[in-house]
Design a protein around this motif. Structure first.
Motif, mmCIF file in Angstrom:
data_model
loop_
_atom_site.group_PDB
_atom_site.id
_atom_site.type_symbol
_atom_site.label_atom_id
_atom_site.label_comp_id
_atom_site.label_asym_id
_atom_site.label_seq_id
_atom_site.Cartn_x
_atom_site.Cartn_y
_atom_site.Cartn_z
ATOM 1 N N LEU A 1 2.704 1.107 -9.586
ATOM 2 C CA LEU A 1 1.641 1.065 -10.585
ATOM 3 C C LEU A 1 2.104 0.409 -11.883
ATOM 4 O O LEU A 1 1.307 0.183 -12.786
ATOM 5 C CB LEU A 1 1.128 2.477 -10.884
ATOM 6 C CG LEU A 1 0.298 3.141 -9.792
ATOM 7 C CD1 LEU A 1 0.090 4.621 -10.094
ATOM 8 C CD2 LEU A 1 -1.049 2.447 -9.623
ATOM 9 N N LYS B 1 -8.839 -2.177 -18.538
ATOM 10 C CA LYS B 1 -9.487 -1.609 -17.360
ATOM 11 C C LYS B 1 -10.964 -2.011 -17.279
ATOM 12 O O LYS B 1 -11.532 -2.090 -16.188
ATOM 13 C CB LYS B 1 -9.356 -0.073 -17.380
ATOM 14 C CG LYS B 1 -7.940 0.421 -17.120
ATOM 15 C CD LYS B 1 -7.816 1.921 -17.253
ATOM 16 C CE LYS B 1 -8.413 2.664 -16.086
ATOM 17 N NZ LYS B 1 -7.718 2.434 -14.819
ATOM 18 N N ARG C 1 -12.271 1.196 -10.322
ATOM 19 C CA ARG C 1 -12.072 0.206 -9.272
ATOM 20 C C ARG C 1 -13.392 -0.432 -8.859
ATOM 21 O O ARG C 1 -13.472 -1.656 -8.677
ATOM 22 C CB ARG C 1 -11.400 0.864 -8.059
ATOM 23 C CG ARG C 1 -11.156 -0.096 -6.902
ATOM 24 C CD ARG C 1 -10.119 -1.144 -7.266
ATOM 25 N NE ARG C 1 -9.975 -2.144 -6.231
ATOM 26 C CZ ARG C 1 -8.932 -2.962 -6.108
ATOM 27 N NH1 ARG C 1 -7.939 -2.884 -6.980
ATOM 28 N NH2 ARG C 1 -8.883 -3.854 -5.146
ATOM 29 N N SER D 1 -14.588 -2.835 -11.214
ATOM 30 C CA SER D 1 -13.821 -4.072 -11.069
ATOM 31 C C SER D 1 -14.399 -4.975 -9.992
ATOM 32 O O SER D 1 -14.294 -6.204 -10.071
ATOM 33 C CB SER D 1 -12.365 -3.753 -10.721
ATOM 34 O OG SER D 1 -11.786 -2.871 -11.639
ATOM 35 N N LYS E 1 -9.205 -5.854 -11.206
ATOM 36 C CA LYS E 1 -8.601 -5.283 -9.995
ATOM 37 C C LYS E 1 -7.082 -5.244 -10.084
ATOM 38 O O LYS E 1 -6.443 -4.453 -9.383
ATOM 39 C CB LYS E 1 -9.048 -6.084 -8.767
ATOM 40 C CG LYS E 1 -10.483 -5.790 -8.350
ATOM 41 C CD LYS E 1 -10.837 -6.382 -6.994
ATOM 42 C CE LYS E 1 -11.011 -7.877 -7.062
ATOM 43 N NZ LYS E 1 -11.521 -8.424 -5.779
ATOM 44 N N SER E 2 -6.496 -6.069 -10.952
ATOM 45 C CA SER E 2 -5.039 -6.058 -11.100
ATOM 46 C C SER E 2 -4.543 -4.905 -11.965
ATOM 47 O O SER E 2 -3.338 -4.638 -12.011
ATOM 48 C CB SER E 2 -4.557 -7.390 -11.689
ATOM 49 O OG SER E 2 -4.834 -7.470 -13.079
ATOM 50 N N ASN F 1 -6.684 -1.843 -12.156
ATOM 51 C CA ASN F 1 -7.368 -0.647 -11.667
ATOM 52 C C ASN F 1 -7.023 -0.428 -10.199
ATOM 53 O O ASN F 1 -7.568 -1.094 -9.317
ATOM 54 C CB ASN F 1 -8.886 -0.797 -11.840
ATOM 55 C CG ASN F 1 -9.319 -0.734 -13.290
ATOM 56 O OD1 ASN F 1 -8.934 0.172 -14.012
ATOM 57 N ND2 ASN F 1 -10.103 -1.711 -13.731
ATOM 58 N N PRO F 2 -6.110 0.494 -9.924
ATOM 59 C CA PRO F 2 -5.675 0.683 -8.535
ATOM 60 C C PRO F 2 -6.786 1.197 -7.641
ATOM 61 O O PRO F 2 -7.722 1.873 -8.100
ATOM 62 C CB PRO F 2 -4.553 1.719 -8.661
ATOM 63 C CG PRO F 2 -4.871 2.466 -9.922
ATOM 64 C CD PRO F 2 -5.474 1.452 -10.847
ATOM 65 N N PHE G 1 -3.037 -1.928 -5.630
ATOM 66 C CA PHE G 1 -4.150 -2.724 -6.135
ATOM 67 C C PHE G 1 -4.826 -3.552 -5.053
ATOM 68 O O PHE G 1 -5.826 -4.222 -5.318
ATOM 69 C CB PHE G 1 -3.649 -3.652 -7.256
ATOM 70 C CG PHE G 1 -3.011 -2.924 -8.399
ATOM 71 C CD1 PHE G 1 -3.780 -2.311 -9.373
ATOM 72 C CD2 PHE G 1 -1.623 -2.838 -8.501
ATOM 73 C CE1 PHE G 1 -3.191 -1.629 -10.431
ATOM 74 C CE2 PHE G 1 -1.023 -2.155 -9.549
ATOM 75 C CZ PHE G 1 -1.807 -1.541 -10.524
#
Length: 583
Positions: A222, A425, A458, A461, A516-517, A519-520, A555
């Protein structure tokens, strides 16, 4: 209208463009590829391995030439004059010599970290298939050069000074200098009694060891500064635990984790020396820590202790903000669990947020909610206060005054980093006056609706501007479906879309990729760890391996993860799970 005047949500104004464009390192720390080889056979000491990657890494040596050294530590500090693992009060030293106690029952290699083995320890992954490797990582034999040490420290636990604590079930095996010139300290946890075990047996159990192994490496993926985990060994030896301190003692299986960090010194390492009036040793330890771990601080600088303090305050504030950005609650933020290098250590009753709740407490032993996720920033401030108290005897009156000013700046440092991370985010570029309110408004809606923290961000995203305009989210986008049930969701959505629309030259597809990079899709939820633990108790380590692989790339959407529901709505039974300090 949505400004919330607590450390969790306060807004300050900083630019985030540089952060958003660091797609390969979204949270600002080093990342590595995570792969795992594991034994999933039912018979102890019989190994079968499954490679998860065809990537070949040139390693510098085999296990036969692998050595560690404790010489630097032993030469730097006085060592306890008394030998033996019996519990006692220790004075005028930093370490005690203490030999691991080998497990009496057969042991099974459950999992290893390929990235740690190859990228940090310079070993070929093939060494993990040898008996010698299993002997070393289970504590049955010492790695060449090792003089095992247990570290003496104290700490404030749940707000109160607890006196001498120390490594009660961990042994420092030694330092290893890898081919990159990095020095890593290897520590084996669950390896038996030390002088600091108090009433404990020095062992660790499967449930806590699985969680530490997985979360150490998951946090690394992360992008969050953390200790690392080399291996997980499970034993047939019985360990008795009262898991929830309710008088229900039951038999569990023992386990051992080998973990690494650049240093294991923590706030309590200094506190115990100040409290004991061991000021010469305090200076010696501080000088050692600065010289070996803070190269930017000149060793001859008369203000070096002040600069050290300022650095720790800043990095601690940033670390906790990063925890918040992924919904991580440490669970036991005592001063003995806070690293002086501002890395995440001592994984115990941690938890990742599911339904957003600032009062989320992962540790059922924390009756007062002192270490709730929303209180972590304030607890960090408390710990920085205790660190300053431990430094007072080595600071001049002028430096003490300057350090007090540094401490007052902690809240601003935290708020700035929190604001920056949450802007990222949401994919926000530049800076606008209402950005803080936009973030706070969203979090308040998430709290009201119980929306899932990880998947709300996510799915935002993944949603296009057109989808956000259209609304009408279905169960396929279940987190946004929950969030959109809020009566003011349309108001927030309109504000958000207008904000995105004012970003000059911002392509919608690029925005989604940036989001997305950071927000896992996958975090180590308690129910996932519980599922892996139940299987591991029966020598089925398949889910430990699966989770390790999945969480190593949090991710990216992964077929195996989707098949197991790792991004789906948590199962109903997950709500009944409890985690405590007992391990």
């Amino acid at each position: 209208m949505w400004t919330v005047c607590v450390l969790l949500l306060c807004a300050v104004h900083v630019r985030a463009e540089h952060f958003l464009h660091e797609a390969e390192n979204p949270l600002g720390y080093c990342q590595g590829e995570h792969e795992c080889h594991s034994h999933d056979d039912k018979t102890a000491n019989h190994r079968t391995y499954s490679q998860t990657s065809n990537v070949t890494i040139n390693t510098s040596h085999s296990l036969e030439r692998f050595k560690v050294s404790c010489q630097k530590l032993i030469e730097a500090f006085p060592v306890d004059e008394v030998d033996g693992n019996y519990v006692r009060t220790v004075k005028n030293c930093v370490f005690s010599r203490s030999l691991p106690t080998p497990l009496k029952a057969p042991v099974t290699l459950a999992a290893v970290s390929k990235s740690v083995i190859e990228d940090i320890l310079d070993l070929d992954i093939g060494v993990t298939q040898t008996d010698a490797f299993l002997q070393y990582i289970s504590g049955a034999q010492l790695i060449p050069g090792s003089i095992p040490l247990a570290h003496r420290y104290g700490g404030h636990q749940f707000g109160y000074w607890s006196g001498q604590l120390g490594d009660g079930r961990a042994h420092l095996l030694g330092q290893y200098t890898n081919r990159k010139g990095e020095i890593w300290e290897l520590q084996i946890k669950g390896s038996g009694k030390t002088p600091y075990s108090r009433a404990g047996d020095g062992r660790a159990v499967v449930r806590s060891s699985v969680r530490e192994f997985l979360c150490s490496e998951a946090m690394q993926a992360l992008g969050i500064a953390t200790s690392r985990a080399t291996s997980l060994v499970v034993s047939d030896e019985s360990v008795w635990r009262d898991q929830f301190y309710d008088g229900n003692v039951r038999k569990e299986r023992g386990a051992v984790v080998v973990r690494l960090a650049r240093s294991w010194f923590r706030i309590g390492s200094l506190e115990v020396l100040t409290r004991g009036g061991e000021l010469d040793l305090l200076r010696k330890l501080l000088n050692f820590i600065i010289e070996n771990n803070f190269p930017a601080i000149a060793t001859e600088d008369p203000d070096k202790y002040l600069v050290f303090y300022s650095t720790v305050v800043k990095e601690t504030a940033h670390l906790i903000a990063q925890w918040m950005a992924v919904g991580f609650a440490h669970g036991v933020c005592n001063t003995d669990n806070f690293s002086l290098l501002s890395i995440t250590i001592d994984y115990g009753p941690f938890g990742f947020l599911e339904s957003y709740d600032p009062n989320f407490v992962p540790n059922t032993s924390d009756d007062e909610g002192r270490y709730s996720i929303g209180a972590q920033a304030n607890v960090g401030l408390f710990n920085m206060e205790k660190l300053l108290e431990s430094l007072h005897p080595v600071l001049t009156p002028s430096q003490q005054q300057q350090a007090a000013v540094v401490l007052k700046g902690y809240a601003g440092l935290y708020q700035m980093r929190f604001h920056q991370l949450f802007k990222a985010k949401l994919g926000l570029l530049g800076e606008e006056e209402e950005d803080g309110n936009l973030i706070a408004f969203l979090l308040k809606m998430m709290e009201d609706t119980g929306s899932d923290f990880t998947m709300t961000f996510r799915q935002l995203s993944e949603a296009s501007v057109q989808q956000l305009h259209r609304g009408g989210f279905t169960q396929e986008t279940w987190a946004l479906h929950d969030l959109s049930s809020h009566k003011q969701f349309s108001d927030w959505s309109r504000m958000y879309l207008l904000r995105l629309g004012r970003q000059e030259g911002d392509d919608d597809e690029d925005r989604r990729q940036w989001m997305k990079s950071v927000n896992p899709m996958y975090v180590l939820r308690n129910w996932m760890a519980e599922s892996a633990t139940r299987k591991a108790e029966t020598n089925d380590f398949s889910e430990v391996v699966l989770l390790y692989d999945v969480l190593g790339n949090p991710f990216l959407a992964q077929d195996a993860a989707e098949e197991n529901g790792y991004a789906a709505r948590p199962p109903l039974w997950a709500r009944r799970l409890k985690v405590s300090c007992s391990s």
